[in-house]
Design an enzyme around this catalytic site. Structure first.
Site, short mmCIF file in Angstrom:
data_model
loop_
_atom_site.label_atom_id
_atom_site.label_comp_id
_atom_site.label_asym_id
_atom_site.label_seq_id
_atom_site.Cartn_x
_atom_site.Cartn_y
_atom_site.Cartn_z
N ASP A 196 0.50 3.59 -4.48
CA ASP A 196 0.74 5.03 -4.32
C ASP A 196 1.61 5.24 -3.10
OD1 ASP A 196 -1.16 6.01 -1.83
OD2 ASP A 196 -1.96 4.25 -2.87
N ASP A 243 1.60 7.32 0.33
CA ASP A 243 0.55 7.93 1.14
C ASP A 243 0.80 9.43 1.31
OD1 ASP A 243 -1.84 6.74 2.39
OD2 ASP A 243 -1.09 7.75 4.18
#
Length: 263
Positions: free
Chosen positions: A203, A205
């Site tokens: 992902d 952040d």
């Protein structure tokens, strides 16, 4: 004692499947119980130990892992080289979800963990370069799309970063964020083991992209979707690991009087 394994993988529970003919070993350590029994099997013709970092059912949050017991247990079985796959968030536009990165630097922002085997005396670990260059090179050569280099900041967890924290880390030039890479790397060095992280970006952040946020379900799903890819990388890397004899990761303690026991 004859070594049962000379290579270890510390990772998630999904990695069990890449060991051939595994056997479980319950290891008692001076630091308590490791995360789980250690499974030992064969990978690429090498005897390899596997330890699920968070326990067999992911019951241990990052701040509650007994890192000292884990590294001591692996060394007691003969392990001299450790590969450590982990999920990370991206902090830089140089990385994206799905990238596999072999970082070369680490920043420790944890605060509740026991970070050393040293409990008395003057033993100061040289740690300017936290990852083994030989093991890192073997991992980097395992596939053409592996990214090499970058700094991984390790936070305490189990919560994710605020936007302000994420933006601060990114502003330092750090590219990856994680919750388990420290004190694992330093403890491996204290055990005179060669250690390298294999970071899967799951992902971006919270503060790295406008409107973005970190969602645990998405992280777990992306990591599971990449398990076959990661186990393939690990198998290839294990088959090409260099002889650790004489590596600085081991030789740093030559001539020093350590105040803790290496099994």
């Amino acid at each position: 004692m004859t070594a049962l394994a000379d290579v270890a993988v510390i990772g998630g529970t999904g990695f069990y499947t890449f060991l051939e003919d595994p056997t479980d070993h319950v290891v008692d350590t001076p630091y308590g119980a490791p995360s789980a029994p250690v499974s030992v099997g064969t990978v690429a013709g090498r005897r390899v130990a596997f330890l699920p970092r968070h326990g067999r059912h992911h019951e241990l949050p990052p701040h509650a892992i007994n890192y000292r017991a884990n590294l001591w247990a692996l060394r007691s079985l003969g392990v001299r080289q450790v590969l450590a796959p982990c999920a990370v968030g991206g902090l830089s536009h140089d990385v994206a979800p799905g990238d596999v990165v072999v970082p070369d630097q680490l920043v420790d922002r944890t605060h509740r963990r026991v970070g050393s085997f040293v409990e008395t005396g003057a033993v100061h670990l040289p740690f300017a370069d936290p990852y083994c260059p030989g093991v890192s090179a073997a991992v980097a050569a395992a596939a053409p799309d592996i990214r090499v280099g970058g700094t991984m900041v390790v936070i305490e967890g189990p919560r994710f970063s605020t936007r302000a924290e994420s933006q601060h880390y990114a502003a330092q030039g750090w590219s990856l964020i994680n919750m388990t890479g420290s004190p694992e790397a330093a403890l491996a060095r204290e055990m005179r083991q060669c250690y390298a992280a294999i970071a899967l970006v799951t992902d971006m952040d919270a503060g790295a992209e406008h409107g973005a946020g970190v969602d645990q379900r998405e992280i777990f799903e992306l990591f599971r979707a990449n398990l076959e890819r990661l186990t393939g990388l690990l198998t290839t890397a294990i088959g090409h690991l260099p002889d650790p004899t004489g590596c600085g990761c081991e030789a740093w303690a030559d001539g020093l009087e350590l105040t803790y026991r290496i099994p």
